[in-house]
Write a protein that holds these residues in place. Structure first.
Motif, short mmCIF file in Angstrom:
data_model
loop_
_atom_site.label_atom_id
_atom_site.label_comp_id
_atom_site.label_asym_id
_atom_site.label_seq_id
_atom_site.Cartn_x
_atom_site.Cartn_y
_atom_site.Cartn_z
N THR A 41 2.67 -18.57 15.53
CA THR A 41 2.37 -18.03 14.20
C THR A 41 1.07 -17.22 14.22
OG1 THR A 41 3.33 -20.07 13.38
CG2 THR A 41 2.23 -18.69 11.78
N LYS A 42 0.06 -17.82 14.83
CA LYS A 42 -1.26 -17.18 14.88
C LYS A 42 -1.18 -15.85 15.64
CE LYS A 42 -5.90 -18.62 16.32
NZ LYS A 42 -6.64 -19.73 16.94
N ALA A 43 -0.49 -15.86 16.78
CA ALA A 43 -0.39 -14.65 17.59
C ALA A 43 0.45 -13.59 16.88
CB ALA A 43 0.22 -14.98 18.95
N ALA A 44 1.55 -14.05 16.23
CA ALA A 44 2.43 -13.10 15.54
C ALA A 44 1.67 -12.39 14.41
CB ALA A 44 3.64 -13.83 14.97
N PHE A 45 0.84 -13.14 13.70
CA PHE A 45 0.05 -12.55 12.62
C PHE A 45 -0.87 -11.47 13.17
CE2 PHE A 45 -2.13 -12.14 8.73
CZ PHE A 45 -3.49 -12.09 9.00
N VAL A 47 -0.63 -9.77 16.02
CA VAL A 47 0.10 -8.61 16.58
C VAL A 47 0.61 -7.72 15.45
CG1 VAL A 47 2.22 -7.95 17.80
CG2 VAL A 47 0.74 -9.71 18.76
N SER A 48 1.09 -8.33 14.38
CA SER A 48 1.69 -7.57 13.28
C SER A 48 0.66 -6.75 12.49
CB SER A 48 2.42 -8.51 12.32
OG SER A 48 3.37 -9.25 13.04
N LYS A 49 -0.61 -7.01 12.69
CA LYS A 49 -1.65 -6.25 11.98
C LYS A 49 -1.68 -4.80 12.44
CE LYS A 49 -5.70 -8.17 12.13
NZ LYS A 49 -6.90 -9.02 12.05
#
Ligand SMILES: [Zn+2]
Length: 449
Positions: A41-45, A47-49
């Motif tokens: 979750t933390k990494a996906a957030f 990357v999506s920035k």
């Protein structure tokens, strides 16, 4: 806190100004977290920035420690960065036209990389033909697109309607495979080719392996090794030139330093390749064909995979350290490997210049020990290729007859040792992919000291 390593497959969103150029990227993430779910979750957030959209989890989170990266400069650096910053992410992009990796790109929120310039430079390098023959000069008029895998008797033999399967990261395929890189059907004409020899020298030099079955003679073995080496030199030189170009074009201190670090590691590998090529140049120039050593596994069956590659063996088949790839003060010993057509089937050929015998003999001995301990040699050799060789073509007939599970197992491992920061354990060659290849070898020929 634990450190998790995971990898997303991402594509540029339409907002991304480089949308038409970059087809996609791998986002490799090192995350300091308590459990794998939160790490994703933390990494996906994070990357999506940026202007990239996550299309799949390419590698599920695995818990890693520093020892996973001891041989991998970039991975180690990112692992340490995650210990202080909580997270580290590296992007590796490729061009929209075909799989041309642009090397690691690290993004910060304040920074948009010049992917367009990078890809343009990379294409320029790839299309810059030059003759790598030891006697190259004025006579090298016409650079040709040379096959690094034997074509007439091998690629053709495993192909179906002129096509084979090969490792690919194209997004059209990724969507079907939930974001995992996969083996895709491709025409054999441009497969495994590189602009590394002129027509005159390619014909003159490689006739004994292009027009004849592997016997083997020492000359043939040397030529197979030379061609693997030349392709790698061609590719690595292009990477280096592209990095130099990138360093000259960026003012961003972080990116500059990052590229410098990457360049230094690549340069070390490249300089060692050049040193090995000089040795082979001398052997070929003076017909000293017995400078080569080899171990050849012969199979009377029809081949189902064709490949050509090389490796600085860091660990043997059982996981013992052979040389330290991170020690830039020492000279690296090199082994080349390929498949070759034989009059009665095919051969899996390991070869090295006698100056690399210290490491290569230990490497081959560990293989013999594994066989002695009851491991199937077909499984071991198959695993070695799938993990270490991206320059590999698979017979459609064979691939399509595998079960879905078997194809997934191969895809999960495909080329994983080729990325500079994917965590690999010292025992990576010891097990995995058993009972898939169907390879059986009938005899072994060796010229080991
Ligand atoms: Zn030439």
């Amino acid at each position: 806190m634990k450190t998790y390593f995971l990898q997303f497959k991402v594509i540029p969103t339409t907002d991304n100004e480089k949308y038409h150029l970059a087809e996609g990227a791998f986002a490799s993430c090192w995350v300091l977290e308590n459990n794998p779910e939160t790490a994703v979750t933390k990494a996906a957030f994070q990357v999506s920035k940026y202007d990239w959209e996550i299309i799949g989890l390419d590698l599920s989170p695995i818990e890693v420690s520093e020892e996973h990266f001891t041989q991998r400069d970039i991975g180690l650096e990112q692992f340490r960065k995650a210990q202080t910053d909580g997270m580290a992410i590296v992007y590796m992009a490729w061009a929209r036209d075909k799989k041309t990796s642009t090397g690691p790109i690290t993004l910060k929120s304040s920074y948009k990389p010049d992917i367009q310039g990078f890809i343009k430079e990379q294409k320029k390098q790839k299309n810059r033909g030059r003759c790598l023959h030891f006697d190259a000069g004025n006579q090298c008029q016409e650079i040709i697109s040379a096959h690094s895998i034997q074509k007439s008797r091998l690629l053709l033999a495993i192909s179906k309607d002129g096509h084979v399967y090969t490792l690919s990261s194209e997004v059209s395929q990724l969507n079907k495979s939930m974001g995992k890189p996969t083996y895709q059907k491709k025409g054999i004409n441009n497969l495994s080719t590189f602009l590394g020899f002129c027509k005159y020298h390619d014909n003159e030099l490689f006739t004994p392996i292009d027009d004849q079955y592997l016997v083997p003679t020492n000359q043939q073995v040397l030529l197979y090794a030379y061609r693997s080496l030349a392709r790698e030199i061609f590719i690595k030189e292009n990477v280096l030139n592209t990095l130099r170009h990138r360093i000259s074009k960026t003012d961003h201190p972080f990116i500059k330093q990052y590229c410098e670090d990457y360049k230094s590691g690549t340069e070390f590998g490249f300089n060692n390749l050049k040193r090995h090529k000089l040795l082979y140049d001398q052997s070929l120039k003076f017909n000293k064909f017995d400078d080569v050593r080899y171990v050849l596994f012969l199979s009377n069956r029809k081949p189902n995979i064709a490949f050509s590659g090389l490796l600085y063996p860091d660990f043997d088949f059982m996981g013992n350290q052979l040389q330290h790839l991170g020690n830039h003060k020492q000279e690296l010993e090199l082994i080349t490997f390929c498949s070759a057509p034989m009059s009665n089937g095919w051969g899996y050929l390991f070869s090295w210049h006698h100056s690399s015998s210290r490491v290569c003999i230990d490497f081959m001995r560990s293989l013999a020990t594994m066989m002695h301990d009851g491991h199937n040699v077909g499984d071991i050799l198959f695993r070695m290729i799938i993990l270490n060789c991206e320059n590999c073509a698979i017979s459609p007939e064979w691939w399509e007859a595998l079960s879905e599970t078997q194809r997934e197992q191969i895809t999960a491992k495909g080329g994983s040792n080729a990325l500079p920061f994917t965590p690999m354990k010292n025992t990576y060659l010891r097990d995995g992919l058993e009972g898939i290849s169907g390879w059986q070898f009938d005899s072994v020929i060796s010229s080991m000291d």
